[in-house]
Design an enzyme around this catalytic site. Sequence first.
Site, PDB file in Angstrom:
ATOM      1  N   GLY A  14       0.794  -1.133  -0.254  1.00 54.39           N
ATOM      2  CA  GLY A  14      -0.453   0.127  -0.403  1.00 54.39           C
ATOM      3  C   GLY A  14       0.865   1.725  -0.341  1.00 54.39           C
ATOM      4  O   GLY A  14       0.365   1.763  -0.330  1.00 54.39           O
ATOM      5  N   ASN A  32      -3.588   4.848   7.528  1.00 55.06           N
ATOM      6  CA  ASN A  32      -3.999   3.235   7.889  1.00 55.06           C
ATOM      7  C   ASN A  32      -4.477   2.797   9.458  1.00 55.06           C
ATOM      8  O   ASN A  32      -4.552   4.152  10.191  1.00 55.06           O
ATOM      9  CB  ASN A  32      -2.108   3.776   8.086  1.00 55.06           C
ATOM     10  CG  ASN A  32      -1.734   1.965   8.340  1.00 55.06           C
ATOM     11  OD1 ASN A  32      -2.313   1.158   7.771  1.00 55.06           O
ATOM     12  ND2 ASN A  32      -1.343   1.073   9.842  1.00 55.06           N
ATOM     13  N   VAL A  74      -5.253  -4.448   2.024  1.00 57.56           N
ATOM     14  CA  VAL A  74      -4.875  -4.562   3.691  1.00 57.56           C
ATOM     15  C   VAL A  74      -5.255  -6.223   3.163  1.00 57.56           C
ATOM     16  O   VAL A  74      -6.190  -6.546   2.060  1.00 57.56           O
ATOM     17  CB  VAL A  74      -6.806  -3.849   4.441  1.00 57.56           C
ATOM     18  CG1 VAL A  74      -6.085  -2.986   4.531  1.00 57.56           C
ATOM     19  CG2 VAL A  74      -7.374  -4.580   3.816  1.00 57.56           C
ATOM     20  N   SER A 128       0.170  -6.827 -10.108  1.00 63.27           N
ATOM     21  CA  SER A 128       1.054  -7.964  -9.596  1.00 63.27           C
ATOM     22  C   SER A 128       2.500  -7.322  -9.817  1.00 63.27           C
ATOM     23  O   SER A 128       2.066  -5.901 -10.842  1.00 63.27           O
ATOM     24  CB  SER A 128       0.999  -8.835 -10.560  1.00 63.27           C
ATOM     25  OG  SER A 128       2.356  -9.620 -10.715  1.00 63.27           O
ATOM     26  N   GLY A 130       4.567  -7.975  -6.634  1.00 60.82           N
ATOM     27  CA  GLY A 130       5.578  -7.361  -5.621  1.00 60.82           C
ATOM     28  C   GLY A 130       5.622  -5.531  -5.002  1.00 60.82           C
ATOM     29  O   GLY A 130       5.192  -4.927  -5.720  1.00 60.82           O
ATOM     30  N   LYS A 182      -6.237 -11.849 -11.836  1.00 63.93           N
ATOM     31  CA  LYS A 182      -4.973 -12.472 -11.508  1.00 63.93           C
ATOM     32  C   LYS A 182      -4.437 -13.174 -10.433  1.00 63.93           C
ATOM     33  O   LYS A 182      -3.540 -13.955 -10.971  1.00 63.93           O
ATOM     34  CB  LYS A 182      -4.945 -10.921 -10.167  1.00 63.93           C
ATOM     35  CG  LYS A 182      -4.098 -11.119  -9.095  1.00 63.93           C
ATOM     36  CD  LYS A 182      -2.858 -10.790  -9.582  1.00 63.93           C
ATOM     37  CE  LYS A 182      -1.666 -10.344  -8.864  1.00 63.93           C
ATOM     38  NZ  LYS A 182      -1.297 -11.372  -7.628  1.00 63.93           N
ATOM     39  N   HIS A 185      -3.015 -15.430 -13.043  1.00 64.81           N
ATOM     40  CA  HIS A 185      -2.093 -15.160 -13.177  1.00 64.81           C
ATOM     41  C   HIS A 185      -1.148 -15.969 -12.384  1.00 64.81           C
ATOM     42  O   HIS A 185       0.308 -16.246 -12.614  1.00 64.81           O
ATOM     43  CB  HIS A 185      -2.219 -13.710 -13.409  1.00 64.81           C
ATOM     44  CG  HIS A 185      -0.193 -13.432 -12.925  1.00 64.81           C
ATOM     45  ND1 HIS A 185       0.153 -13.136 -11.252  1.00 64.81           N
ATOM     46  CD2 HIS A 185       0.433 -12.214 -13.127  1.00 64.81           C
ATOM     47  CE1 HIS A 185       1.322 -12.676 -11.469  1.00 64.81           C
ATOM     48  NE2 HIS A 185       2.191 -12.308 -12.726  1.00 64.81           N
ATOM     49  N   ASN A 186      -1.360 -15.876 -11.207  1.00 66.42           N
ATOM     50  CA  ASN A 186      -0.465 -16.607 -10.074  1.00 66.42           C
ATOM     51  C   ASN A 186      -0.437 -17.921 -10.273  1.00 66.42           C
ATOM     52  O   ASN A 186       0.987 -18.556  -9.855  1.00 66.42           O
ATOM     53  CB  ASN A 186      -1.250 -15.692  -8.367  1.00 66.42           C
ATOM     54  CG  ASN A 186      -1.269 -15.298  -8.053  1.00 66.42           C
ATOM     55  OD1 ASN A 186      -0.740 -14.204  -8.352  1.00 66.42           O
ATOM     56  ND2 ASN A 186      -0.692 -14.677  -6.998  1.00 66.42           N
ATOM     57  N   GLU A 189       2.311 -18.462 -12.653  1.00 70.33           N
ATOM     58  CA  GLU A 189       3.346 -18.156 -12.063  1.00 70.33           C
ATOM     59  C   GLU A 189       3.924 -19.425 -11.273  1.00 70.33           C
ATOM     60  O   GLU A 189       5.105 -19.749 -11.700  1.00 70.33           O
ATOM     61  CB  GLU A 189       3.200 -16.855 -10.769  1.00 70.33           C
ATOM     62  CG  GLU A 189       4.009 -16.663  -9.752  1.00 70.33           C
ATOM     63  CD  GLU A 189       3.672 -15.220  -9.090  1.00 70.33           C
ATOM     64  OE1 GLU A 189       3.450 -14.229  -9.309  1.00 70.33           O
ATOM     65  OE2 GLU A 189       3.929 -16.005  -7.521  1.00 70.33           O
ATOM     66  N   LYS A 260       1.101 -18.988  -0.434  1.00 72.41           N
ATOM     67  CA  LYS A 260      -0.261 -18.471   0.467  1.00 72.41           C
ATOM     68  C   LYS A 260      -1.346 -18.687   0.176  1.00 72.41           C
ATOM     69  O   LYS A 260      -2.390 -18.134   0.657  1.00 72.41           O
ATOM     70  CB  LYS A 260      -0.158 -16.904   0.158  1.00 72.41           C
ATOM     71  CG  LYS A 260       1.463 -16.501   1.645  1.00 72.41           C
ATOM     72  CD  LYS A 260       1.449 -14.830   1.567  1.00 72.41           C
ATOM     73  CE  LYS A 260       1.913 -13.657   0.199  1.00 72.41           C
ATOM     74  NZ  LYS A 260       3.162 -14.174   0.031  1.00 72.41           N
ATOM     75  N   ARG A 287       4.267 -27.694  -3.853  1.00 70.83           N
ATOM     76  CA  ARG A 287       5.388 -27.200  -2.807  1.00 70.83           C
ATOM     77  C   ARG A 287       4.642 -27.803  -1.994  1.00 70.83           C
ATOM     78  O   ARG A 287       5.564 -28.196  -0.932  1.00 70.83           O
ATOM     79  CB  ARG A 287       4.230 -26.108  -3.243  1.00 70.83           C
ATOM     80  CG  ARG A 287       4.630 -25.227  -3.870  1.00 70.83           C
ATOM     81  CD  ARG A 287       4.771 -24.017  -4.084  1.00 70.83           C
ATOM     82  NE  ARG A 287       4.526 -22.564  -5.476  1.00 70.83           N
ATOM     83  CZ  ARG A 287       4.747 -21.528  -5.147  1.00 70.83           C
ATOM     84  NH1 ARG A 287       4.282 -20.912  -3.993  1.00 70.83           N
ATOM     85  NH2 ARG A 287       5.065 -20.619  -6.067  1.00 70.83           N
ATOM     86  N   HIS A 451     -23.724 -46.093 -15.937  1.00 73.58           N
ATOM     87  CA  HIS A 451     -24.031 -45.062 -15.500  1.00 73.58           C
ATOM     88  C   HIS A 451     -24.358 -44.986 -16.832  1.00 73.58           C
ATOM     89  O   HIS A 451     -23.817 -43.923 -17.530  1.00 73.58           O
ATOM     90  CB  HIS A 451     -22.552 -44.672 -15.269  1.00 73.58           C
ATOM     91  CG  HIS A 451     -22.511 -44.508 -13.427  1.00 73.58           C
ATOM     92  ND1 HIS A 451     -24.123 -43.837 -13.021  1.00 73.58           N
ATOM     93  CD2 HIS A 451     -21.430 -45.612 -13.000  1.00 73.58           C
ATOM     94  CE1 HIS A 451     -22.820 -44.954 -11.603  1.00 73.58           C
ATOM     95  NE2 HIS A 451     -22.583 -44.844 -11.343  1.00 73.58           N
TER      96      HIS A 451
HETATM   97  C1  6PG Z   1       2.375 -11.188  -7.250  1.00 76.98           C
HETATM   98  C2  6PG Z   1       2.562 -12.555  -6.610  1.00 76.98           C
HETATM   99  C3  6PG Z   1       2.089 -11.878  -5.455  1.00 76.98           C
HETATM  100  C4  6PG Z   1       1.716 -13.066  -4.654  1.00 76.98           C
HETATM  101  C5  6PG Z   1       3.269 -14.000  -4.341  1.00 76.98           C
HETATM  102  C6  6PG Z   1       3.010 -14.859  -3.439  1.00 76.98           C
HETATM  103  O1  6PG Z   1       1.784 -11.480  -8.788  1.00 76.98           O
HETATM  104  O2  6PG Z   1       3.153  -9.937  -7.291  1.00 76.98           O
HETATM  105  O3  6PG Z   1       1.831 -13.206  -7.541  1.00 76.98           O
HETATM  106  O4  6PG Z   1       1.206 -11.229  -5.947  1.00 76.98           O
HETATM  107  O5  6PG Z   1       1.692 -12.680  -3.144  1.00 76.98           O
HETATM  108  O6  6PG Z   1       3.899 -14.095  -5.340  1.00 76.98           O
HETATM  109  O7  6PG Z   1       2.810 -15.941  -3.574  1.00 76.98           O
HETATM  110  P1  6PG Z   1       2.919 -17.158  -2.811  1.00 76.98           P
HETATM  111  O8  6PG Z   1       2.828 -16.987  -1.954  1.00 76.98           O
HETATM  112  O9  6PG Z   1       1.707 -18.583  -2.427  1.00 76.98           O
HETATM  113  O10 6PG Z   1       3.414 -17.714  -3.360  1.00 76.98           O
END
Ligand code: 6PG
Length: 476
Positions: A14, A32, A74, A128, A130, A182, A185-186, A189, A260, A287, A451
């Site tokens: 933020g 905040n 948040v 996206s 970071g 998004k 996208h992840n 990723e 996450k 993972r 079936h």
């Molecule tokens: C982005 C990333 C971001 C994500 C982290 C952690 O696009 O900037 O995708 O949003 O939160 O990369 O992801 P993990 O903890 O699940 O690996």
Amino acid sequence: AKAEIGVSGLATMGRNLARNLARHGHVVAVHNRSAQRMRDLVEHFSDEGTFIGAESAQEFVDALERPRRIVLMVPAGAATDAVIDEFVPLLEQGDVVIDAGNAHFLDTRRREKALSEKGLNFVGMGVSGGEEGALNGPSIMPGGPKEAYDALGPLLEDISAKVDGEPCCTHIGADGAGHFVKMVHNGIEYADMQLIAEAYDLLRKGLGMEPSAIADTFRQWNSGRLDSYLMEISSEVLDHVDADTGQPFVDVVADEAEQKGTGRWTVQGALELGVPVTGIGEAVFARSLSGHRDLREAARGLPGPAGVLEGAGAEGFAEDIEQALYASKIVAYAQGFNQIQAGAEEYDWTIDLGAVASIWRGGCIIRARFLDEITAAYRRDPALPTLLTDTSFSEALAGAQDAWRRVVAVAAQLAIPAPGFSTALAYYDALRASRLPAALIQGQRDFFGAHTYRRTDREGTFHTRWAEEGRPQEER
Ligand code: 6PG
């Protein structure tokens, strides 16, 4: 003067988004929950632009010009609902609330509905890139009503990353579309990271290369068609030496990958939609497997071959891996784009897939040269059933497939797990196959559960009286 836009939630993401806005000449109200963070921001970064610090939600709302534009950064979930509930009574018709966190798109749909009933605009916005991206130009994926984008778009495009002069930001679609895209996208990723990790493992265990040599190989690949941010940072990580031990950093890090949750959401969503995103699925499971210390310890003594490729056997294997990586990457992206297509159908969004690929070219974690090809493919045919059949990709896959098959075979022979490479190849072959063993599965289902099945030679639904060796009966 009043602020053009406000940011509430001033942890790293933020704060950096607020600084990015201020650096672009926009007056930014900042708020905040615990005011100290806001005071710190104003104290340290006022030389970058104009901030209006607000001690309370009311002060924050009063500092904004109308219609108000409020960016919430948040944590996803209950914290987001709590902040929305705090602001809503203070807002007026036409104000725009923007959730820039990694919200689940179904939550975004729910929130959008609730706020629109109150005459407020709600924008679920994927961001996206970071911390660094938030500050210097992220890729931005806003959803929500088109009118809200008209009021907001210019500001967002201004602070987004640019590629060839084009902003990495576009209106994705209604309500949850931005957060859905998004999320995928992840997921992509995760798949991309897993494939690069498998390439590393194959070079290391299959050819006995050291991390620094692999970093060199990756840098070389990164100057070609595999050019991407994730490739680039992988070289840096592999080159890094741990200051405490003098060992390669990658050898002192615990080999348990965390998450996450957005990759898991992607797979959960794909299961609901019936879209086979096997690359993302394997990446999420890889993972979770890595994190199961108990299982791994229990299984460590199980037998398997060992050894590396040597002499003539090793020749060309690194190039084979490059081919396999590129081919598997095409498959993973093709699957992800199919999920976006299916999501758009299910939730009534009009999503321009070419534009999605285009705004991922800069700012975001999966930014890569290769996204240009995806945009071009969807420009050629917006209804393309799968990226695999676009000429540029089908040719690349045809060129890579011999190497790709060798890599998967060698991985199995040398006992190097390569779930991402293997599942991508299996997907490619399954889609190409003229017949799949799904016919046998239908037979099994009909046998044990009546079936029913469909036939290749005539229309209708059939059931065979298995116990009576009867002719197939048509069911109606
Ligand atoms: C982005 C990333 C971001 C994500 C982290 C952690 O696009 O900037 O995708 O949003 O939160 O990369 O992801 P993990 O903890 O699940 O690996």
